[in-house]
Design a protein around this motif. Structure first.
Motif, PDB file in Angstrom:
ATOM      1  N   LEU A 150     131.344  29.140 -20.581  1.00 53.04           N
ATOM      2  CA  LEU A 150     131.512  27.681 -20.581  1.00 53.04           C
ATOM      3  C   LEU A 150     130.380  27.066 -19.772  1.00 53.04           C
ATOM      4  N   LYS A 164     131.797  25.556 -25.051  1.00 58.73           N
ATOM      5  CA  LYS A 164     131.912  27.017 -25.086  1.00 58.73           C
ATOM      6  C   LYS A 164     130.745  27.554 -25.895  1.00 58.73           C
ATOM      7  N   GLU A 188     132.403  32.111 -16.726  1.00 60.03           N
ATOM      8  CA  GLU A 188     132.954  33.075 -17.671  1.00 60.03           C
ATOM      9  C   GLU A 188     134.116  32.449 -18.434  1.00 60.03           C
ATOM     10  N   TYR A 189     134.160  32.676 -19.724  1.00 61.80           N
ATOM     11  CA  TYR A 189     135.291  32.204 -20.519  1.00 61.80           C
ATOM     12  C   TYR A 189     136.362  33.288 -20.564  1.00 61.80           C
ATOM     13  N   ASP A 191     139.852  34.160 -22.280  1.00 55.39           N
ATOM     14  CA  ASP A 191     140.699  33.769 -23.406  1.00 55.39           C
ATOM     15  C   ASP A 191     142.165  33.795 -22.957  1.00 55.39           C
ATOM     16  N   TRP A 224     141.418  25.595 -27.333  1.00 56.04           N
ATOM     17  CA  TRP A 224     141.262  26.129 -25.984  1.00 56.04           C
ATOM     18  C   TRP A 224     141.038  25.033 -24.942  1.00 56.04           C
ATOM     19  N   ASN A 225     140.430  23.912 -25.325  1.00 55.30           N
ATOM     20  CA  ASN A 225     140.064  22.887 -24.348  1.00 55.30           C
ATOM     21  C   ASN A 225     141.142  21.804 -24.292  1.00 55.30           C
TER      22      ASN A 225
END
Length: 353
Positions: A150, A164, A188-189, A191, A224-225
């Motif tokens: 991100l 992302k 870091e993304y 999940d 996701w956001n």
């Protein structure tokens, strides 16, 4: 007066304006400040003066007061004025939301400060100032970070400028339309999609007042956001689910313990924490800072705002009581947080070239 309300112009010397609700003029929109209600601002004005720092690096100040309410909530936005306040206060003037603790809430620093809390995943976060378009490659390599990540500009809250990124080509395209020579964060993304859930992504917002923890928001999404505390476009049913969970918050012992540990490490008096839910009592840190709009719910319809008003009032009352007792402030002399602010923090940035 015994007290002082501390404000400032941003380091870059600029702010935004917007039209008034009556369309009779414009009002200034100051970024990244602690959000207070009109009631709190009125009560503070009766017992404290206000000082506005210029935001320049060469303005030092002297304090002749017993306590300070610091409204500046982001060291990226207000490094110069926060450093001036920290230097002037020393160990004699009590400060609400001490600038040293505000500095520790910077995204890359808090990602280190909050490591090791049970049931909390804290993604690695790096702050960098690119001089050339491809400098991100050096940053990713030196910090052993892999896609997806991100990326967002510093000083950005909510989802503004947040993307992302899944590859070098996507990162290059992102940076190609961005300004060089300013700070960005790469995170870091993680999940947090939950399998077999109707809406697989969910976010919890906690509000912290002193050592009190409040269940301030819950939102679910297919995406996701999740920008807002109650979801991107909350329905009446979404708000009812939040209110049900809020009533059960005292029974959520794991989340209570997690919030207490975050509050203890952060050393702030009034701030918020956004967490993604991973399932099985585990969470991932999204962000934790004092600029969240805790007392002014965003994105709700009038009937939904009315439904959550009792909770907001409880938080407001707790904040009023906490402000009135400087002896109970969490970190009034800035001695708990093991960081300093201003130039040292800027030197802490990865300067790619």
């Amino acid at each position: 007066m015994a007290g002082l309300i501390y404000e400032a112009i941003p380091d870059n010397g600029s702010t935004r304006v917007r039209g008034t609700s009556t369309n009779t003029g414009v009002t200034l929109v100051w970024p990244n400040r602690a959000v207070f209600t009109d009631r709190i601002k009125g009560e503070l004005a009766e017992r404290a003066g206000t000082f506005i720092h210029s935001g320049t690096s060469n303005q030092t100040i002297k304090l002749s007061c017993d306590w300070v309410i610091n409204r500046l909530a982001d060291t990226d936005e207000y490094a110069n004025s926060l450093a001036a306040l920290s230097d002037a206060a020393g160990d004699t003037v009590r400060i609400f939301n001490h600038p040293n603790a505000i500095a520790a809430s910077r995204r890359d620093i808090s990602s280190k400060l909050l490591l090791g809390i049970p049931n909390l995943v804290v993604p690695k976060c790096v702050r960098f100032v690119p001089a050339k378009l491809n400098d991100f490659r050096q940053v990713l390599s030196e910090n052993s970070m892999r896609y997806p990540v991100l990326v967002r500009p510093a000083r950005s809250q909510s989802g503004t400028g947040l993307h992302k990124i899944a590859s070098d080509s996507e990162m290059r395209a992102y940076m190609a339309v961005r300004e060089l020579g300013i700070a960005y964060y790469i995170t870091e993304y993680v999940d947090c999609r939950r399998k077999n859930a109707p809406k697989p992504y969910s976010k919890v917002r906690l509000a912290i007042v002193g050592d009190e923890i409040f269940f301030r928001g819950f939102g679910e999404s297919d995406y996701w956001n999740i920008n807002r505390a109650f979801g991107n476009e909350p329905s009446d049913q979404d708000v009812k689910k939040f209110l049900f969970l809020e009533q059960k918050f005292e029974e959520m012992t794991g989340l209570q313990a997690l919030g207490k540990e975050i509050a203890s490490r952060g050393g702030l008096d009034f701030w918020g924490v956004d967490l993604g839910y991973l399932g099985n009592g585990k969470y991932v840190l999204f962000e934790a800072n004092a600029a969240m709009s805790i007392l002014k719910p965003q994105g709700l319809q009038p009937n939904q705002q009315k439904a959550v008003l009792p909770l907001i009032t409880r938080i407001e009352d707790a904040l009023r009581a906490h402000m009135e007792n400087p002896d109970r402030w969490v970190n009034p002399f800035g001695t708990v947080t093991p960081v300093t602010i201003g130039r040292q923090h800027r030197a802490d940035t990865v300067k790619a070239s």
